[in-house]
Design a protein around this motif. Structure first.
Motif, PDB file in Angstrom:
ATOM      1  N   ASP A 184       0.795  -1.230   0.000  1.00 37.82           N
ATOM      2  CA  ASP A 184       0.000   0.000   0.000  1.00 37.82           C
ATOM      3  C   ASP A 184       0.835   1.292   0.000  1.00 37.82           C
ATOM      4  OD1 ASP A 184      -2.377   1.406  -0.033  1.00 37.82           O
ATOM      5  OD2 ASP A 184      -2.625   1.383   2.149  1.00 37.82           O
ATOM      6  N   LEU A 185       1.898   1.308  -0.769  1.00 41.03           N
ATOM      7  CA  LEU A 185       2.689   2.540  -0.899  1.00 41.03           C
ATOM      8  C   LEU A 185       2.122   3.353  -2.065  1.00 41.03           C
ATOM      9  CD1 LEU A 185       6.269   1.010  -0.614  1.00 41.03           C
ATOM     10  CD2 LEU A 185       4.976   2.182   1.175  1.00 41.03           C
ATOM     11  N   SER A 186       2.399   4.645  -2.051  1.00 42.67           N
ATOM     12  CA  SER A 186       1.921   5.485  -3.143  1.00 42.67           C
ATOM     13  C   SER A 186       2.874   5.360  -4.341  1.00 42.67           C
ATOM     14  CB  SER A 186       1.849   6.925  -2.646  1.00 42.67           C
ATOM     15  OG  SER A 186       1.916   7.786  -3.737  1.00 42.67           O
ATOM     16  N   THR A 187       2.312   5.099  -5.517  1.00 41.76           N
ATOM     17  CA  THR A 187       3.140   4.909  -6.719  1.00 41.76           C
ATOM     18  C   THR A 187       4.066   6.103  -6.952  1.00 41.76           C
ATOM     19  OG1 THR A 187       1.146   3.914  -7.609  1.00 41.76           O
ATOM     20  CG2 THR A 187       2.995   4.101  -9.102  1.00 41.76           C
ATOM     21  N   ARG A 188       3.571   7.282  -6.635  1.00 41.46           N
ATOM     22  CA  ARG A 188       4.376   8.496  -6.887  1.00 41.46           C
ATOM     23  C   ARG A 188       5.612   8.557  -5.993  1.00 41.46           C
ATOM     24  NH1 ARG A 188       1.846  12.436  -4.764  1.00 41.46           N
ATOM     25  NH2 ARG A 188       0.308  11.123  -3.784  1.00 41.46           N
ATOM     26  N   LYS A 189       5.647   7.713  -4.974  1.00 42.29           N
ATOM     27  CA  LYS A 189       6.805   7.740  -4.077  1.00 42.29           C
ATOM     28  C   LYS A 189       7.835   6.669  -4.406  1.00 42.29           C
ATOM     29  CE  LYS A 189       4.573  10.408  -0.680  1.00 42.29           C
ATOM     30  NZ  LYS A 189       3.883  10.487   0.579  1.00 42.29           N
ATOM     31  N   LEU A 190       7.663   6.062  -5.563  1.00 38.16           N
ATOM     32  CA  LEU A 190       8.647   5.082  -6.018  1.00 38.16           C
ATOM     33  C   LEU A 190       9.435   5.709  -7.170  1.00 38.16           C
ATOM     34  CD1 LEU A 190       6.553   1.759  -6.242  1.00 38.16           C
ATOM     35  CD2 LEU A 190       7.416   2.916  -4.227  1.00 38.16           C
ATOM     36  N   GLU A 242      15.814  11.499 -26.984  1.00 42.20           N
ATOM     37  CA  GLU A 242      14.656  11.348 -27.854  1.00 42.20           C
ATOM     38  C   GLU A 242      13.502  10.653 -27.097  1.00 42.20           C
ATOM     39  OE1 GLU A 242      15.934   9.937 -31.893  1.00 42.20           O
ATOM     40  OE2 GLU A 242      14.362   8.461 -31.477  1.00 42.20           O
ATOM     41  N   VAL A 243      13.859   9.580 -26.385  1.00 41.33           N
ATOM     42  CA  VAL A 243      12.809   8.846 -25.680  1.00 41.33           C
ATOM     43  C   VAL A 243      12.284   9.667 -24.492  1.00 41.33           C
ATOM     44  CG1 VAL A 243      14.238   7.413 -24.131  1.00 41.33           C
ATOM     45  CG2 VAL A 243      12.107   6.520 -24.960  1.00 41.33           C
ATOM     46  N   LEU A 244      13.162  10.491 -23.890  1.00 45.59           N
ATOM     47  CA  LEU A 244      12.702  11.336 -22.785  1.00 45.59           C
ATOM     48  C   LEU A 244      11.743  12.416 -23.281  1.00 45.59           C
ATOM     49  CD1 LEU A 244      15.797  11.821 -20.447  1.00 45.59           C
ATOM     50  CD2 LEU A 244      14.018  10.050 -20.410  1.00 45.59           C
ATOM     51  N   ARG A 245      11.997  12.902 -24.497  1.00 48.19           N
ATOM     52  CA  ARG A 245      11.104  13.945 -25.039  1.00 48.19           C
ATOM     53  C   ARG A 245       9.689  13.422 -25.236  1.00 48.19           C
ATOM     54  NH1 ARG A 245      13.546  18.586 -25.212  1.00 48.19           N
ATOM     55  NH2 ARG A 245      15.810  18.367 -25.193  1.00 48.19           N
ATOM     56  N   LYS A 246       9.581  12.126 -25.438  1.00 46.84           N
ATOM     57  CA  LYS A 246       8.237  11.544 -25.632  1.00 46.84           C
ATOM     58  C   LYS A 246       7.645  11.032 -24.316  1.00 46.84           C
ATOM     59  CE  LYS A 246       9.636   9.551 -29.965  1.00 46.84           C
ATOM     60  NZ  LYS A 246      10.288   8.262 -30.147  1.00 46.84           N
ATOM     61  N   TYR A 247       8.425  11.054 -23.263  1.00 47.68           N
ATOM     62  CA  TYR A 247       7.982  10.441 -22.007  1.00 47.68           C
ATOM     63  C   TYR A 247       6.852  11.245 -21.356  1.00 47.68           C
ATOM     64  CZ  TYR A 247       8.389   7.473 -17.927  1.00 47.68           C
ATOM     65  OH  TYR A 247       8.116   6.567 -16.947  1.00 47.68           O
ATOM     66  N   PRO A 248       5.821  10.561 -20.818  1.00 49.17           N
ATOM     67  CA  PRO A 248       4.720  11.291 -20.197  1.00 49.17           C
ATOM     68  C   PRO A 248       5.100  11.888 -18.844  1.00 49.17           C
ATOM     69  CG  PRO A 248       4.354   8.929 -19.990  1.00 49.17           C
ATOM     70  CD  PRO A 248       5.612   9.103 -20.782  1.00 49.17           C
ATOM     71  N   ALA A 249       5.861  12.977 -18.885  1.00 48.75           N
ATOM     72  CA  ALA A 249       6.272  13.651 -17.646  1.00 48.75           C
ATOM     73  C   ALA A 249       5.814  15.103 -17.723  1.00 48.75           C
ATOM     74  CB  ALA A 249       7.790  13.594 -17.512  1.00 48.75           C
ATOM     75  N   ASP A 250       5.708  15.751 -16.596  1.00 49.82           N
ATOM     76  CA  ASP A 250       5.426  17.189 -16.579  1.00 49.82           C
ATOM     77  C   ASP A 250       6.055  17.771 -15.324  1.00 49.82           C
ATOM     78  OD1 ASP A 250       3.669  16.763 -14.364  1.00 49.82           O
ATOM     79  OD2 ASP A 250       2.144  16.091 -15.794  1.00 49.82           O
ATOM     80  N   ASN A 251       5.801  19.061 -15.075  1.00 44.27           N
ATOM     81  CA  ASN A 251       6.491  19.695 -13.955  1.00 44.27           C
ATOM     82  C   ASN A 251       6.128  19.131 -12.592  1.00 44.27           C
ATOM     83  OD1 ASN A 251       8.363  21.292 -15.161  1.00 44.27           O
ATOM     84  ND2 ASN A 251       6.904  22.960 -15.538  1.00 44.27           N
ATOM     85  N   ASN A 252       4.995  18.483 -12.501  1.00 39.71           N
ATOM     86  CA  ASN A 252       4.638  17.847 -11.226  1.00 39.71           C
ATOM     87  C   ASN A 252       5.238  16.455 -11.118  1.00 39.71           C
ATOM     88  OD1 ASN A 252       3.015  19.989 -10.426  1.00 39.71           O
ATOM     89  ND2 ASN A 252       1.390  19.231 -11.773  1.00 39.71           N
ATOM     90  N   LYS A 280      17.140  21.186 -22.132  1.00 42.76           N
ATOM     91  CA  LYS A 280      16.271  22.360 -22.233  1.00 42.76           C
ATOM     92  C   LYS A 280      14.863  21.970 -22.708  1.00 42.76           C
ATOM     93  CE  LYS A 280      16.577  27.196 -23.091  1.00 42.76           C
ATOM     94  NZ  LYS A 280      16.377  27.369 -21.660  1.00 42.76           N
ATOM     95  N   GLY A 281      13.860  22.498 -22.016  1.00 41.12           N
ATOM     96  CA  GLY A 281      12.482  22.220 -22.417  1.00 41.12           C
ATOM     97  C   GLY A 281      11.921  20.924 -21.863  1.00 41.12           C
ATOM     98  N   LEU A 282      12.780  20.106 -21.277  1.00 44.08           N
ATOM     99  CA  LEU A 282      12.301  18.844 -20.685  1.00 44.08           C
ATOM    100  C   LEU A 282      11.958  19.085 -19.217  1.00 44.08           C
ATOM    101  CD1 LEU A 282      14.815  16.064 -21.840  1.00 44.08           C
ATOM    102  CD2 LEU A 282      12.340  16.002 -22.110  1.00 44.08           C
ATOM    103  N   PRO A 283      10.885  18.452 -18.704  1.00 48.94           N
ATOM    104  CA  PRO A 283      10.580  18.608 -17.283  1.00 48.94           C
ATOM    105  C   PRO A 283      11.530  17.768 -16.436  1.00 48.94           C
ATOM    106  CG  PRO A 283       8.956  17.194 -18.329  1.00 48.94           C
ATOM    107  CD  PRO A 283       9.930  17.584 -19.397  1.00 48.94           C
ATOM    108  N   VAL A 284      12.715  18.300 -16.192  1.00 49.44           N
ATOM    109  CA  VAL A 284      13.709  17.524 -15.449  1.00 49.44           C
ATOM    110  C   VAL A 284      14.156  18.242 -14.179  1.00 49.44           C
ATOM    111  CG1 VAL A 284      14.702  16.380 -17.477  1.00 49.44           C
ATOM    112  CG2 VAL A 284      15.724  18.510 -16.640  1.00 49.44           C
ATOM    113  N   LYS A 285      14.801  17.462 -13.370  1.00 48.75           N
ATOM    114  CA  LYS A 285      15.444  17.963 -12.163  1.00 48.75           C
ATOM    115  C   LYS A 285      16.798  17.273 -12.192  1.00 48.75           C
ATOM    116  CE  LYS A 285      14.045  16.018  -8.227  1.00 48.75           C
ATOM    117  NZ  LYS A 285      13.096  15.633  -7.200  1.00 48.75           N
ATOM    118  N   VAL A 286      17.858  18.054 -12.138  1.00 47.96           N
ATOM    119  CA  VAL A 286      19.184  17.441 -12.203  1.00 47.96           C
ATOM    120  C   VAL A 286      19.691  17.197 -10.780  1.00 47.96           C
ATOM    121  CG1 VAL A 286      21.587  17.753 -12.946  1.00 47.96           C
ATOM    122  CG2 VAL A 286      19.713  18.528 -14.423  1.00 47.96           C
TER     123      VAL A 286
END
Ligand code: SAH
Length: 350
Positions: A184-190, A242-252, A280-286
């Motif tokens: 019962d862990l939250s998926t977002r915390k994995l 290329e694959v990251l640009r298509k990945y379903p990610a956003d700022n959240n 640049k332009g990718l929702p990333v955190k380094v």
């Protein structure tokens, strides 16, 4: 007939198994509660099941608890575990208390086939994938050890091994960890950390995209990356981007870019500029990771001021960049060190 490794079953599989045994369907939930909420170590302890059912279960299924070989605790509360599997292989897990929550770092393979130049696990080569239950048991064993009041809410698949080369087992472990009637862990915390196995990232995008994705990039040119992370010859930086640009990610739900800072190898300000341009332009955190040295390591850590300068170049270009706080520095901090030490091996230079 071989017994079923019951903690490798997802909820759906557990339901099927219970049905095959001829039991009522609600038994699946009851069994899951004993396994994952009460965390019993034998079928005998499942006292709301009849004696016959318990006997049947122990004939058809088995539990593979991990054997704790050693635990080291750091002055910052980080606890590093060495576990032995049924076949005698050993793996590591780490408990990391953070401000307001607790994280566990789990292994997904015995050894690793990738061979990153700076990684201690790589030196041992690859033995095998962990089963789903061996991944899940790391959580259970560590949670039991630290006590229920220090609940572990976050899981990072950043221990030994490359999770996306064992996709099916990791996916099952994620399902067991996040099922309401199981851990019962939250998926977002994995968070799953990968060296950049492109087909695995594509599958993650389709099948597990609520789990966070972390990419171990570590270089900004293919020349340097081919050297540090040899699998780059197969999946070069451009294909990963290329694959990251298509990945379903956003700022959240940002993608984490991991970058181990190695002195005079990948830490120049030119690298920082190239990295900024690349993402640049990718929702990333380094995440800039100070290199954890170990005896005989072929690299040195980048000095702190230089890491900060590198970070500033990124911030100036509006890229969120953080320096990963090194935890457990006074114990066997580098991944793989505890295992190597306990075996009495000398870590040699190459
Ligand atoms: N195979 C996966 C997960 C395991 S490695 C991956 O590559 O992402 C988890 C992270 O630890 C990676 O970013 C890896 O590069 C980093 N790492 C490995 N050895 C290290 C060391 N000695 N010091 C600092 N980071 C290290």
């Amino acid at each position: 007939m071989e017994k079923v490794d019951i903690k490798s079953l997802t909820m759906e599989e557990l339901k099927d198994f219970v049905k095959e045994l001829g039991l009522e369907s609600y038994r699946a939930k009851q069994i899951a509660q004993w396994l994952y909420k009460k965390r019993v170590s034998s079928f005998e302890q499942m006292t709301n099941l009849s004696k016959e059912v318990r006997k049947l279960l122990s004939e058809k299924a088995e539990l593979h608890p991990l054997k704790l070989v050693k635990v080291e605790e750091s002055s910052d509360g980080t606890r590093k575990y060495l576990f032995e599997l049924r076949d005698g292989n050993r793996i590591e897990s780490v408990f990391i208390p953070e401000r307001g929550w607790n994280t566990i770092c789990v292994s997904t393979q015995v050894g690793c086939p990738i061979g990153c130049k700076f990684c201690l696990t790589a030196k041992d080569g690859f033995t095998r994938n962990l089963t789903p239950s061996e991944i899940v048991e790391q959580y259970i064993a560590v949670q039991r050890d630290v006590g229920e009041e220090r609940r572990i809410s976050n899981v990072v698949f950043m221990g030994m091994g490359e999770p996306l080369l064992s996709f099916d087992n990791v996916k099952k472990a994620v399902e067991i960890m996040t099922n309401r009637d199981m851990l019962d862990l939250s998926t977002r915390k994995l968070t799953i950390s990968t060296v950049g196995i492109v087909p695995g990232i594509e599958r993650m995008a389709k099948e597990m995209n609520r789990v966070k994705l972390a990419i171990s990039l570590h270089a900004t040119t293919d020349e340097v990356r081919n050297y540090l992370v040899p699998v780059n010859r197969k999946y070069p930086i451009s294909r990963i981007m290329e694959v990251l640009r298509k990945y379903p990610a956003d700022n959240n739900r940002r993608i984490m870019i991991e970058y181990v800072m190695l002195k005079d190898v990948n830490d120049s300000l030119e690298d920082a500029k190239r990295l900024a341009k690349m993402v640049k332009g990718l929702p990333v955190k380094v995440n800039l990771i100070p290199f954890n040295p170990y005896p005989g390591a072929p690299f040195e850590p980048t000095p702190r001021e230089k890491i900060e300068e590198f970070q500033k170049v990124l911030w100036d270009r509006n890229i969120a960049a953080f320096i990963r706080e090194s935890r457990g520095q006074d114990i066997s901090a580098a991944c793989g060190m505890l295992r190597t030490k306990e075996r009495g091996c000398k870590i040699t230079e190459n």
